[in-house]
Design an enzyme around this catalytic site. Sequence first.
Site, PDB file in Angstrom:
ATOM      1  N   CYS A 104      59.973  55.189  22.197  1.00  0.00           N
ATOM      2  CA  CYS A 104      58.976  54.925  22.827  1.00  0.00           C
ATOM      3  C   CYS A 104      58.310  56.216  21.267  1.00  0.00           C
ATOM      4  CB  CYS A 104      57.695  55.552  24.262  1.00  0.00           C
ATOM      5  SG  CYS A 104      55.919  55.492  23.261  1.00  0.00           S
ATOM      6  N   MET A 317      52.484  50.821  18.026  1.00  0.00           N
ATOM      7  CA  MET A 317      53.631  51.918  18.480  1.00  0.00           C
ATOM      8  C   MET A 317      54.234  53.107  17.630  1.00  0.00           C
ATOM      9  SD  MET A 317      53.404  48.203  19.234  1.00  0.00           S
ATOM     10  CE  MET A 317      54.271  47.278  19.082  1.00  0.00           C
ATOM     11  N   GLY A 318      54.897  54.225  17.901  1.00  0.00           N
ATOM     12  CA  GLY A 318      55.339  54.694  16.651  1.00  0.00           C
ATOM     13  C   GLY A 318      56.058  54.024  16.710  1.00  0.00           C
TER      14      GLY A 318
END
Length: 395
Positions: A104, A317-318
């Site tokens: 993540c 999302m990163g």
Amino acid sequence: MAHLPQVKIPATYIRGGTSKGVFFRLQDLPERCQVPGAARDTLFMRVIGSPDPYSAHIDGMGGATSSTSKCVILSKSSQPEHDVDYLYGQVSIDKAFVDWSGNCGNLSTAAGAFAIHAGLIDPARIPENGTCVVRIWQANIQKTIIAHVPVTDGQVQETGDFELDGVTFPAAEIVLEFLDPSDDGEEGGSMFPTGNLVDDLEVPGIDTFKATMITAGIPTVFVNAEDIGYRGTELREEINGDPAQLARFEQIRIAGALRMGLIKTAEEAATRQHTPKIAFVSPPKDYRTSSGKDVKAGEIDLLVRALSMGKLHHAMMGTCAVAIGTAAAIPGTLVNLAAGGGEREAVRFGHPSGTLRVGAQAKRVDGQWTVTKAVMSRSARILMEGWVRVPAESF
């Protein structure tokens, strides 16, 4: 009948980027959960409140979205020249499993800050005022992340004026460097597992789509918004309220996972929901964000919408941002073409909550594209700390 009391486990609830999760130090977990296996997975599911047929997470710490159903373990690093090992678990909302297949990127920000908070960094390394550089070993994908964490009066600085679209309040800026982010350890053995920048991806029973499949940051399947009947300006409600379209996205994702060699059968995709991601891109257009802010086409290089755990993400999302930045830097990918083509080291893309800038340094070596690092800024803030309680008989 006798009932066992709840177990108290030291934990910290942190927002990192546009996600939040429950963070643990490895040594604080019950002994049987300090090693991978069923006990750890069951504990994390109970902490989050999964599986939940109501998709509400009323009886847990989760928020019933992919962005808020996460657990993290940090420990002193087992790797040379690293400070901490960071292990991330994406907890399914309505099914009984924890997906350990990827990272993540948003919580990578919080991992750097938590490492300092949790006493996992040598105090001699922490300046009284300035920036503490935390070298993180991302254990899920075996990669290095460097977090530049601001410090004031010897403590992590959490408040500030850095604004991140998708997060309501400003905070202190944390710069992340994802070193060698291509997941070349995957079965495909290359940043582009098929060997092509663009493929014709056949999705049985649906259609054949142009697709860029890349393993940088996180394995991602990119398709053109127009090819699947979208504008690229869609918000969550327009996608997530349409079960038929969500099912179509999942079929495209499964087809991509098979072509990338991430799974061997379509059935395996049910236990690998976290990866690959599926995203669609478009040239820039004017649009209004979920908060009502107007974004003009001239302010961005392209539009990107991405799905996580079967639903359109409220921001980005990163790890997928790393994939976007990397693909944009390589001439000829669908992401690069949507941004206007040519060579570039950074892009600003529009997502449902606003915009995000990400940079990537890509080069061609012996006929293969490689990326040395990707860089972006996020923020993190502790929301609560103390103990999380779970029924003793639940894990």
